[in-house]
Design a protein around this motif. Structure first.
Motif, short mmCIF file in Angstrom:
data_model
loop_
_atom_site.label_atom_id
_atom_site.label_comp_id
_atom_site.label_asym_id
_atom_site.label_seq_id
_atom_site.Cartn_x
_atom_site.Cartn_y
_atom_site.Cartn_z
N ALA A 1 0.84 -1.22 0.00
CA ALA A 1 0.00 0.00 0.00
C ALA A 1 0.86 1.26 0.00
N THR A 2 1.89 1.28 0.87
CA THR A 2 2.75 2.47 0.90
C THR A 2 3.61 2.55 -0.37
N GLY A 3 3.97 1.39 -0.92
CA GLY A 3 4.70 1.38 -2.19
C GLY A 3 3.86 1.94 -3.33
N LEU A 4 2.57 1.59 -3.35
CA LEU A 4 1.66 2.14 -4.37
C LEU A 4 1.64 3.66 -4.32
N LEU A 5 1.49 4.21 -3.11
CA LEU A 5 1.47 5.67 -2.96
C LEU A 5 2.80 6.28 -3.42
N PHE A 6 3.90 5.65 -3.03
CA PHE A 6 5.22 6.15 -3.41
C PHE A 6 5.39 6.14 -4.92
N GLY A 7 5.05 5.01 -5.56
CA GLY A 7 5.20 4.90 -7.01
C GLY A 7 4.35 5.91 -7.76
N TYR A 8 3.10 6.09 -7.29
CA TYR A 8 2.23 7.08 -7.93
C TYR A 8 2.82 8.48 -7.76
N GLY A 9 3.24 8.81 -6.55
CA GLY A 9 3.80 10.13 -6.29
C GLY A 9 5.05 10.40 -7.12
N GLN A 10 5.95 9.42 -7.18
CA GLN A 10 7.19 9.62 -7.94
C GLN A 10 6.90 9.84 -9.41
N THR A 11 5.87 9.18 -9.92
CA THR A 11 5.53 9.31 -11.34
C THR A 11 5.01 10.71 -11.67
N ILE A 12 4.11 11.21 -10.84
CA ILE A 12 3.56 12.55 -11.09
C ILE A 12 4.64 13.60 -10.90
N ILE A 13 5.50 13.43 -9.90
CA ILE A 13 6.61 14.36 -9.70
C ILE A 13 7.55 14.34 -10.91
N ALA A 14 7.86 13.15 -11.41
CA ALA A 14 8.72 13.05 -12.59
C ALA A 14 8.09 13.78 -13.77
N ASP A 15 6.77 13.66 -13.93
CA ASP A 15 6.09 14.33 -15.03
C ASP A 15 6.14 15.85 -14.86
N GLU A 16 5.95 16.32 -13.63
CA GLU A 16 6.02 17.77 -13.38
C GLU A 16 7.44 18.29 -13.66
N LEU A 17 8.45 17.54 -13.21
CA LEU A 17 9.83 17.95 -13.45
C LEU A 17 10.16 17.93 -14.94
N ALA A 18 9.59 16.96 -15.65
CA ALA A 18 9.81 16.90 -17.09
C ALA A 18 9.26 18.15 -17.77
N TRP A 19 8.08 18.61 -17.34
CA TRP A 19 7.53 19.84 -17.92
C TRP A 19 8.44 21.02 -17.59
N MET A 20 8.91 21.10 -16.34
CA MET A 20 9.78 22.21 -15.95
C MET A 20 11.05 22.26 -16.80
N VAL A 21 11.67 21.10 -16.98
CA VAL A 21 12.89 21.04 -17.79
C VAL A 21 12.59 21.47 -19.21
N SER A 22 11.54 20.91 -19.80
CA SER A 22 11.20 21.21 -21.17
C SER A 22 10.86 22.69 -21.37
N ALA A 23 9.98 23.20 -20.50
CA ALA A 23 9.56 24.60 -20.63
C ALA A 23 10.72 25.55 -20.37
N SER A 24 11.61 25.21 -19.43
CA SER A 24 12.76 26.07 -19.13
C SER A 24 13.72 26.12 -20.32
N ILE A 25 14.01 24.96 -20.90
CA ILE A 25 14.90 24.92 -22.04
C ILE A 25 14.31 25.71 -23.21
N ARG A 26 13.03 25.54 -23.44
CA ARG A 26 12.37 26.27 -24.53
C ARG A 26 12.39 27.77 -24.27
N SER A 27 12.19 28.19 -23.00
CA SER A 27 12.19 29.63 -22.73
C SER A 27 13.58 30.23 -22.90
N ILE A 28 14.62 29.45 -22.61
CA ILE A 28 16.00 29.93 -22.78
C ILE A 28 16.33 30.14 -24.24
N PHE A 29 15.89 29.21 -25.10
CA PHE A 29 16.29 29.25 -26.51
C PHE A 29 15.27 29.95 -27.40
N ASP A 30 14.19 30.45 -26.83
CA ASP A 30 13.21 31.19 -27.66
C ASP A 30 13.64 32.63 -27.83
#
Length: 199
Positions: A170-199
């Motif tokens: 049960a705690t592993g399920l919560l951890f895995g779900y949380g890590q996945t959404i955090i990874a997705d949010e960080l992916a957006w930050m990296v992508s949007a930051s890189i795009r804003s630098i080079f635009d």
């Protein structure tokens, strides 16, 4: 708590981020016209992340059905590099354990569930203050649902308390779900930051 398991998962996510960042640097597509549309590199990241965890989880559950085959032995060996595989902390299908412990099984299933939400999560578009704050709040909230696994493991490690497989999964399920959404949010930050630098 299996620190080795967590560190190897963090390493896998970091490798995905390095690949993702490389794609973002090399990508010269225009940003999506709709602010809720995903950047192409986010689609690649989500696809790679979801596919990796789905395939990996599928193989861990396949092992008990083919334990005596060469493929089954390879699946078990491969998972031994990611997990302690203690039988007293694992689920069994028939006479054989799933190829990872209950906690790692929960993390994998939570990551697959989190990846399934990618189909419903809209993109954030270009970097802006409000969107960055929303993303940081999301990271904080999803970080909170990762705390029960850390607490369960640390309390078990440093006291006489012994967790059970139901709490571990049960705690592993919560951890895995949380890590996945955090990874997705960080992916957006990296992508949007890189795009804003080079635009």
């Amino acid at each position: 708590i299996c620190y080795n398991c967590i560190m190897k998962r963090v390493l896998c996510v970091l490798i995905l981020f390095v690949l993702f960042t490389g794609v973002a640097f090399c990508h010269d597509d225009e940003a999506p016209a709709d602010e809720n549309e995903l950047f192409p590199e986010q689609v690649i990241f989500r696809s790679a992340y979801g596919a990796t965890y789905t395939i990996h989880t599928g193989f861990t559950f396949l092992y008990p059905f083919i334990p005596e085959t060469e493929e089954g032995r390879y699946i078990y060996w491969y998972n031994s590099k990611l997990c302690h595989q203690r039988h007293d902390r694992s689920f069994f299908i028939g006479d054989y354990p799933v190829a990872q412990c209950a906690r790692c099984t929960g993390i994998n299933l939570g990551s697959v569930a989190g990846s399934a939400t990618f189909f419903f999560r809209e993109g954030r578009g270009e970097l802006s203050g409000d969107k960055l704050i929303d993303s940081l709040i999301s990271i904080g909230l999803h970080g909170l649902i990762m705390v029960p696994m850390a607490a369960d493991g640390l309390i078990q490690r440093h006291t006489d308390y012994e967790s059970d497989n139901l709490k571990r999964v049960a705690t592993g399920l919560l951890f895995g779900y949380g890590q996945t959404i955090i990874a997705d949010e960080l992916a957006w930050m990296v992508s949007a930051s890189i795009r804003s630098i080079f635009d």
